[in-house]
Design a protein around this motif. Sequence first.
Motif, mmCIF file in Angstrom:
data_model
loop_
_atom_site.group_PDB
_atom_site.id
_atom_site.type_symbol
_atom_site.label_atom_id
_atom_site.label_comp_id
_atom_site.label_asym_id
_atom_site.label_seq_id
_atom_site.Cartn_x
_atom_site.Cartn_y
_atom_site.Cartn_z
ATOM 1 N N UNK A 59 26.131 -29.751 66.262
ATOM 2 C CA UNK A 59 27.019 -30.086 67.361
ATOM 3 C C UNK A 59 26.401 -30.971 68.422
ATOM 4 N N UNK A 60 27.066 -31.018 69.544
ATOM 5 C CA UNK A 60 26.703 -31.872 70.676
ATOM 6 C C UNK A 60 25.337 -31.511 71.235
ATOM 7 N N UNK A 61 24.475 -32.517 71.427
ATOM 8 C CA UNK A 61 23.140 -32.326 71.994
ATOM 9 C C UNK A 61 23.141 -32.638 73.481
ATOM 10 N N UNK A 62 24.084 -32.117 74.168
ATOM 11 C CA UNK A 62 24.184 -32.324 75.604
ATOM 12 C C UNK A 62 25.140 -31.301 76.169
ATOM 13 N N UNK A 63 25.482 -31.461 77.417
ATOM 14 C CA UNK A 63 26.415 -30.540 78.054
ATOM 15 C C UNK A 63 27.714 -31.277 78.308
ATOM 16 N N UNK A 64 28.799 -30.776 77.746
ATOM 17 C CA UNK A 64 30.083 -31.442 77.993
ATOM 18 C C UNK A 64 30.609 -31.101 79.379
ATOM 19 N N UNK A 65 31.633 -31.789 79.786
ATOM 20 C CA UNK A 65 32.306 -31.458 81.040
ATOM 21 C C UNK A 65 33.259 -30.300 80.720
ATOM 22 N N UNK A 66 33.077 -29.197 81.436
ATOM 23 C CA UNK A 66 33.920 -28.030 81.199
ATOM 24 C C UNK A 66 35.211 -28.140 82.000
ATOM 25 N N UNK A 67 36.293 -27.681 81.402
ATOM 26 C CA UNK A 67 37.596 -27.657 82.064
ATOM 27 C C UNK A 67 38.201 -26.263 81.867
ATOM 28 N N UNK A 68 39.258 -25.967 82.597
ATOM 29 C CA UNK A 68 39.836 -24.630 82.515
ATOM 30 C C UNK A 68 41.117 -24.578 81.701
ATOM 31 N N UNK A 69 42.019 -25.485 81.952
ATOM 32 C CA UNK A 69 43.357 -25.403 81.369
ATOM 33 C C UNK A 69 43.413 -26.125 80.022
ATOM 34 N N UNK A 70 42.847 -25.486 78.976
ATOM 35 C CA UNK A 70 42.803 -26.107 77.653
ATOM 36 C C UNK A 70 42.654 -25.025 76.582
ATOM 37 N N UNK A 71 42.878 -25.392 75.361
ATOM 38 C CA UNK A 71 42.747 -24.459 74.229
ATOM 39 C C UNK A 71 41.535 -24.788 73.365
ATOM 40 N N UNK A 72 40.616 -25.631 73.868
ATOM 41 C CA UNK A 72 39.462 -26.079 73.084
ATOM 42 C C UNK A 72 38.188 -25.414 73.609
ATOM 43 N N UNK A 73 37.538 -24.655 72.737
ATOM 44 C CA UNK A 73 36.375 -23.859 73.130
ATOM 45 C C UNK A 73 35.076 -24.540 72.716
ATOM 46 N N UNK A 74 34.068 -24.424 73.577
ATOM 47 C CA UNK A 74 32.735 -24.963 73.300
ATOM 48 C C UNK A 74 31.856 -23.805 72.845
#
Length: 179
Positions: free
Chosen positions: A21-36
């Motif tokens: 997966x991603x080798x960094x930190x994504x921008x986190x959001x609240x109102x979504x159905x996509x989990x990191x």
Amino acid sequence: MGINRWEKTPLKTLCSKIGDGLHGTPKYVEDTDYFFINGNNLEGGTICINSKIKKVSEIDYEKNNKGLNEKSLLISLNGTIGNISKYNNEKVMLGKSVGYINFTQQPDFYYFQLKTSKIQNHFISELTGSTIKNLSLKTLRNTKLSIPSLPEQQKIADFLTAVDKRIELLEKKKTLLKT
């Protein structure tokens, strides 16, 4: 009748792709159905999603799409090593501690084989890093699996799946009896 030989085959020859997966930190959001998710979200053959897991935008999810499908398995690559989970169309973006294996055939047989103590011990013997141990993609790609014929793979996977389901039911029954 001849003896059916199981062929030793590197994992990379059974897959269309192996990666992480991603080798960094994504921008986190609240109102979504996509989990990191990370490797610690892989438990008991499934992806454990709960309210504590951070979420990402659909744009970040699509940008980091790994082409996961019904033939994909996920594996924890650092910290907790070697947890294997089946991908079931969850909306997940992978962190660097999650590897993915996109098989060219149904992965049920490989799921059980990757969980064997022989393969798990091989993974442990190949770990790199001093403080936090890592299972490299190179090791994963070159891990040799013993592969029987396709019909035999299906019979073994069906049997082991039935055993897993029976164990799960017995564990639920035990929990209910305790309560």
